[in-house]
Design an enzyme around this catalytic site. Structure first.
Site: not given
Ligand SMILES: Cc1cc2nc3c(=O)[nH]c(=O)nc-3n(C[C@H](O)[C@H](O)[C@H](O)COP(=O)(O)OP(=O)(O)OC[C@H]3O[C@@H](n4cnc5c(N)ncnc54)[C@H](O)[C@@H]3O)c2cc1C
Length: 393
Positions: A138-139, A141, A168, A170, A252, A352, A375, A378
């Protein structure tokens, strides 16, 4: 006449059945989690730091290389056993669960599957004895749209030079080895994405800001900074341009692990609710004697059982070499919903005190939320499931 099985043909075993080895393994993990992990959970959550000596114990117990062959110092076990470990540990602390989960289901899995034999010799002995792994896709953007990543890898002589930021990640505070995805050719779209094995000590690599989170607070989640980070050419994992395939296939499998984390969490919250309901007296009797409480406990247990069947079945499918993509997505989707519902009800059953840090359920409630986010959110799981169903799979 419809075909029926021969009278003495063995039937497949129920999904709950475990081998003797699996039962013994689960017992060992359970004992460790109760005796060594549980006393530290609250303090680690409050400090937002995971105790390194516990990670050393994970290594000592073989929990950081469950599927790695014994020849490399691993336990030579199955994916199913990794899932059992994540479940049992998460029942006590989902932060600990995700450390073990990322190590086994993402990092070691990717290394076992895609490394050359020389890379295996170089990295696997460390992964089973002392090196924590992290998985960096993840990044800022690119979250759900993971393959829009911008981190750039340019070949210069015998090295790739990496520039960009990961968010993000882990385990990144503790990790020595990172499976990191970058693009060698932004114009090529997903076909430019390449996986690299990056060591913490490589020049130009640093770990940035640590996130201050709602839940799984003891699990570190940090930014990674790559400034002219030099990675030897022979640290490409798999083929150049095939990183997308590694990422998809690794995640997966990882999703079943998150299902197991959420299953363990739900069981931990349920057990706390059961125990409290039998101890707490109101109106002259234990609250567990009220049908209103009994029905809540029964509903929670039923949902946990359904989640358990899905987690175990998906893991068994993976070990059997079957296609499990839809089942893995369904497992993570459902188990994270169950975890949130069960943890929420557990807080209510404790009344409580459920809302205080003196009991474990408020933490389970906070920790549950991440299951619906990482990962693949939903919505992303629903997208995968729908795509496969509509495609006739
Ligand atoms: C505690 C934590 C640990 C993590 N660990 C890792 C890690 O070890 N390695 C790593 O690479 N990443 C990691 N992540 C990143 C994580 O996988 C991402 O946060 C996640 O995939 C969601 O991406 P985003 O935060 O950019 O949300 P966004 O992609 O911006 O999504 C925001 C909302 O929009 C919805 N959405 C986006 N696109 C669509 C679509 N096409 N249709 C319907 N809804 C959509 C999403 O479901 C969500 O509700 C971690 C994140 C957290 C918070």
């Amino acid at each position: 006449m419809a075909h029926v099985s021969a009278p003495h043909a063995p039937s497949p075993l129920p999904l709950v059945s475990l081998t003797e080895d699996e039962i013994l393994f689960r017992e060992n993990v359970r004992q460790f989690a109760e005796e060594s992990l549980r006393p530290n959970v609250r303090e680690m959550d409050e400090k937002g730091v995971f105790d390194r000596t516990l990670i050393d114990q994970f290594f000592h117990l073989g929990l950081m290389g469950i599927e790695v062959p014994e020849a490399f110092g691993g336990a030579g076990g199955t994916f199913f056993e990794a899932i059992l470990a994540v479940e049992e540990i998460s029942k006590v602390d989902p932060s600990a669960g995700v450390i073990v989960d990322v190590q086994n289901t993402l990092v070691n899995n990717a290394l076992l599957r895609w490394t050359t034999s020389e890379q295996k010799r170089r990295y696997l002995p460390g992964m089973t004895s002392k090196s924590v792994g992290a998985y960096a896709l993840s990044e800022a953007g690119s979250g759900s749209d993971a393959f829009a990543l911008q981190t750039r890898a340019q070949l210069k002589g015998n090295e790739y030079v990496l520039n960009g930021r990961k968010l993000w990640i882990t385990n990144s505070k503790e990790a020595d080895i990172f499976i990191l995805l970058a693009t060698v050719d932004p114009a090529a779209g997903y076909k430019g994405i390449t996986a690299f094995i990056v060591e913490k000590k490589f020049p130009g690599f640093s770990v940035g800001k640590k996130e201050d989170k709602l839940g799984i607070r003891a699990s570190s989640t940090c930014e990674l900074i790559l400034e002219d980070c030099r990675v030897p050419k022979n640290n490409v994992l798999g083929e150049v341009g095939k990183g997308y395939k590694i990422a998809i296939e690794t995640l997966n499998e990882g999703r079943i692990g998150i299902g197991a984390q959420m299953l363990g969490l739900a069981r931990g919250a349920w057990e706390a609710a059961l125990k409290y309901s039998q101890e707490r007296k109101q109106f002259g009797k234990s609250i567990a004697e009220f049908q209103g409480i009994q029905f809540q406990l029964a509903q929670m247990a039923t949902e946990i059982e359904a989640a358990r069947m899905m987690v175990y079945n998906a893991a068994r499918m993976k070990d059997a070499g079957m296609n499990f993509v839809k089942e893995a997505a369904m497992t993570k989707l459902f188990a994270s919903q169950v975890a949130e519902r069960v943890a929420s009800l557990a807080v209510e059953i404790l009344g409580g005190v459920g809302f205080t840090k003196d009991y474990p359920v408020e933490k389970f409630y906070r920790d549950a939320k991440i299951g619906k986010i990482y990962e693949g959110t939903s919505n992303m799981q629903l997208q995968t499931i729908a795509k496969l169903l509509l495609g006739g799979k």
